[in-house]
Design an enzyme around this catalytic site. Structure first.
Site, PDB file in Angstrom:
ATOM      1  N   CYS A 168     -16.426   1.687   0.672  1.00  0.00           N
ATOM      2  CA  CYS A 168     -15.248   0.852   0.940  1.00  0.00           C
ATOM      3  C   CYS A 168     -14.792   0.955   2.387  1.00  0.00           C
ATOM      4  CB  CYS A 168     -14.117   1.213  -0.014  1.00  0.00           C
ATOM      5  SG  CYS A 168     -13.667   2.957   0.036  1.00  0.00           S
ATOM      6  N   HIS A 211      -7.360   0.632  -6.412  1.00  0.00           N
ATOM      7  CA  HIS A 211      -7.555  -0.241  -5.240  1.00  0.00           C
ATOM      8  C   HIS A 211      -8.236  -1.533  -5.716  1.00  0.00           C
ATOM      9  CE1 HIS A 211      -7.765  -1.471  -1.201  1.00  0.00           C
ATOM     10  NE2 HIS A 211      -8.659  -0.636  -0.702  1.00  0.00           N
ATOM     11  N   ASP A 214     -17.182   7.095  -1.337  1.00  0.00           N
ATOM     12  CA  ASP A 214     -15.896   6.985  -0.637  1.00  0.00           C
ATOM     13  C   ASP A 214     -15.596   8.375  -0.058  1.00  0.00           C
ATOM     14  OD1 ASP A 214     -13.345   6.211   0.226  1.00  0.00           O
ATOM     15  OD2 ASP A 214     -12.444   6.349  -1.768  1.00  0.00           O
ATOM     16  N   ARG A 227     -13.865  -8.665   1.772  1.00  0.00           N
ATOM     17  CA  ARG A 227     -12.432  -8.442   1.506  1.00  0.00           C
ATOM     18  C   ARG A 227     -11.643  -9.724   1.789  1.00  0.00           C
ATOM     19  NH1 ARG A 227     -10.327  -3.347   1.596  1.00  0.00           N
ATOM     20  NH2 ARG A 227      -8.562  -4.443   0.666  1.00  0.00           N
ATOM     21  N   GLN A 241     -10.113  -4.121  -3.301  1.00  0.00           N
ATOM     22  CA  GLN A 241     -11.417  -3.646  -2.841  1.00  0.00           C
ATOM     23  C   GLN A 241     -12.499  -3.993  -3.865  1.00  0.00           C
ATOM     24  OE1 GLN A 241     -12.263  -1.765   0.181  1.00  0.00           O
ATOM     25  NE2 GLN A 241     -14.261  -2.432  -0.540  1.00  0.00           N
ATOM     26  N   ARG A 244       0.883  -1.186   0.000  1.00  0.00           N
ATOM     27  CA  ARG A 244       0.000   0.000   0.000  1.00  0.00           C
ATOM     28  C   ARG A 244       0.906   1.218   0.000  1.00  0.00           C
ATOM     29  NH1 ARG A 244      -5.385   1.373   3.461  1.00  0.00           N
ATOM     30  NH2 ARG A 244      -6.114  -0.135   1.933  1.00  0.00           N
TER      31      ARG A 244
HETATM   32  N1  NVA Z   1      -9.864   6.682  -1.440  1.00  0.00           N
HETATM   33  C1  NVA Z   1      -9.511   6.235  -0.114  1.00  0.00           C
HETATM   34  C2  NVA Z   1      -9.777   4.772   0.020  1.00  0.00           C
HETATM   35  C3  NVA Z   1      -9.505   4.210   1.386  1.00  0.00           C
HETATM   36  C4  NVA Z   1      -9.759   2.732   1.451  1.00  0.00           C
HETATM   37  C5  NVA Z   1      -8.044   6.544   0.148  1.00  0.00           C
HETATM   38  O1  NVA Z   1      -7.229   6.347  -0.766  1.00  0.00           O
HETATM   39  O2  NVA Z   1      -7.720   6.994   1.238  1.00  0.00           O
HETATM   40  N1   CP Z   2     -11.293  -0.210   2.420  1.00  0.00           N
HETATM   41  C1   CP Z   2     -10.024  -0.277   2.868  1.00  0.00           C
HETATM   42  O1   CP Z   2      -9.081  -0.492   2.101  1.00  0.00           O
HETATM   43  O2   CP Z   2      -9.900  -0.119   4.212  1.00  0.00           O
HETATM   44  P1   CP Z   2      -8.534   0.053   5.008  1.00  0.00           P
HETATM   45  O3   CP Z   2      -7.947   1.379   4.621  1.00  0.00           O
HETATM   46  O4   CP Z   2      -8.938  -0.013   6.464  1.00  0.00           O
HETATM   47  O5   CP Z   2      -7.607  -1.074   4.625  1.00  0.00           O
END
Ligand code: NVA
Ligand code: CP
Length: 305
Positions: free
Chosen positions: A263, A129, A223, A291, A132, A102
């Site tokens: 999400c 992502h 989101d 997930r 997800q 990540r």
């Molecule tokens: N768009 C959000 C998704 C979190 C799961 C982010 O990138 O923070």
């Molecule tokens: N939806 C998602 O990716 O959640 P986290 O940021 O908690 O991993």
């Protein structure tokens, strides 16, 4: 799913439509307890951003497969002190069997994939992502039986989630509508790629009008308005995104049997109201659970368990 053995998942579009469908079928069998593949392998997690669902669901999935997990906190590994990604990737490749990352720049993920032969999995970048999406589509399939022909409307920031929904939806024959403020539309390159993947099989719609976008949709998705790394602009985004809040008034424009997805993490009172996320049409807890099942299917496939 032998054809995914050893493969990376950097973008949801790295999978074919058939591979997505087969992964979802596999995940449903795992969720139902019909099969329990085993693999004695090691997953690394290298996360430069916070995570609850992705970190825990990947870990539990790997433990349930009989494998082990190493949490490679960048603050405690040399890559966080400036060791080149190229070097880190080649070293981790010698120890691990699969690595989920990540990070911020998608290019960094691609560099890891270029220098490591083990499967590299995108656990979220600023661009996409894909893990997800597998859980989201599993949730859609559980509710509607199939994906093709379903209309999913995403309301909010044209971010990583919007991108992966566009590409994944186009691949699987879903109609994808994105409703975002003019300065927060999804990337034109991703939209063009989605339109090309969709061909004549589904419709891709990009609009600034949330009400028109949710008419007759079966799935409403939202989101956060400010993603990880965009915290400085969070306050200034609130008035811009207010007309894009998923609230009871907006949901009243959808089909009565429409479902609402997010999400997570969610900001109640910003992109979604408490009444919608806690309401009858919300499927967010099933979505979060999925997930784990979807990623177990993915891990078992890339490791050929
Ligand atoms: N768009 C959000 C998704 C979190 C799961 C982010 O990138 O923070
Ligand atoms: N939806 C998602 O990716 O959640 P986290 O940021 O908690 O991993």
């Amino acid at each position: 799913m032998k054809q995914l053995k050893g493969k990376d998942l950097l973008s949801i579009a790295d999978l074919t439509s058939q591979e997505i469908q087969e992964l979802l079928d596999f995940a449903q069998q795992l969720k139902a307890g019909e099969i329990a593949p085993k693999c004695d392998r090691v997953l690394g997690l290298l996360f430069y951003k916070a995570s609850t669902r992705t970190r825990v669901s990947f870990s539990v999935a790997m433990y349930q497969l009989g494998g082990q997990v190493i949490d490679l906190n960048p603050k405690q590994t040399q890559v966080g002190r400036g060791e080149p990604i190229e070097d880190t990737a080649r070293v981790l490749d010698r120890y691990l069997d699969v690595l989920a990352i990540r990070t911020f720049a998608h290019q960094d993920l691609e560099t890891f994939a270029q220098y490591a032969d083990i499967p590299i999995i995108n656990a979220l970048t600023d661009l996409e992502h894909p893990c997800q999406i597998l859980a989201d589509f599993l949730t859609v399939k559980e509710n509607f039986g199939s994906l093709a022909g379903i209309t999913l409307t995403y309301v909010g920031d044209g971010n990583n989630m919007a991108h992966s929904l566009l590409l994944g939806g186009a691949l699987t024959g879903m109609n994808i509508r994105i409703a975002s403020p003019q300065d927060y539309l999804p990337s034109p390159e991703i939209v063009a790629q989605a339109k090309q993947l969709a061909g004549d099989n589904s419709e891709i719609t990009i609009t600034n009008d949330p009400i028109a976008a949710v008419e007759n949709a079966q799935v409403i998705y939202t989101d956060v308005w400010a993603s990880m790394g965009q915290e400085d602009s969070a306050d200034s985004r609130i008035p811009i995104f207010q007309p894009y809040q998923v609230n009871d008034a907006l949901v009243s424009h959808c089909d009565r049997d429409a479902i609402v997805l997010h999400c997570l993490p969610a900001h109640r009172g910003e992109e979604i109201t408490a009444s919608v996320i806690e309401g009858q049409q919300s499927r967010v807890w099933d979505q979060a659970e999925n997930r784990m099942h979807a990623q177990k299917a993915l891990l078992a496939s890339v490791l050929d368990a």
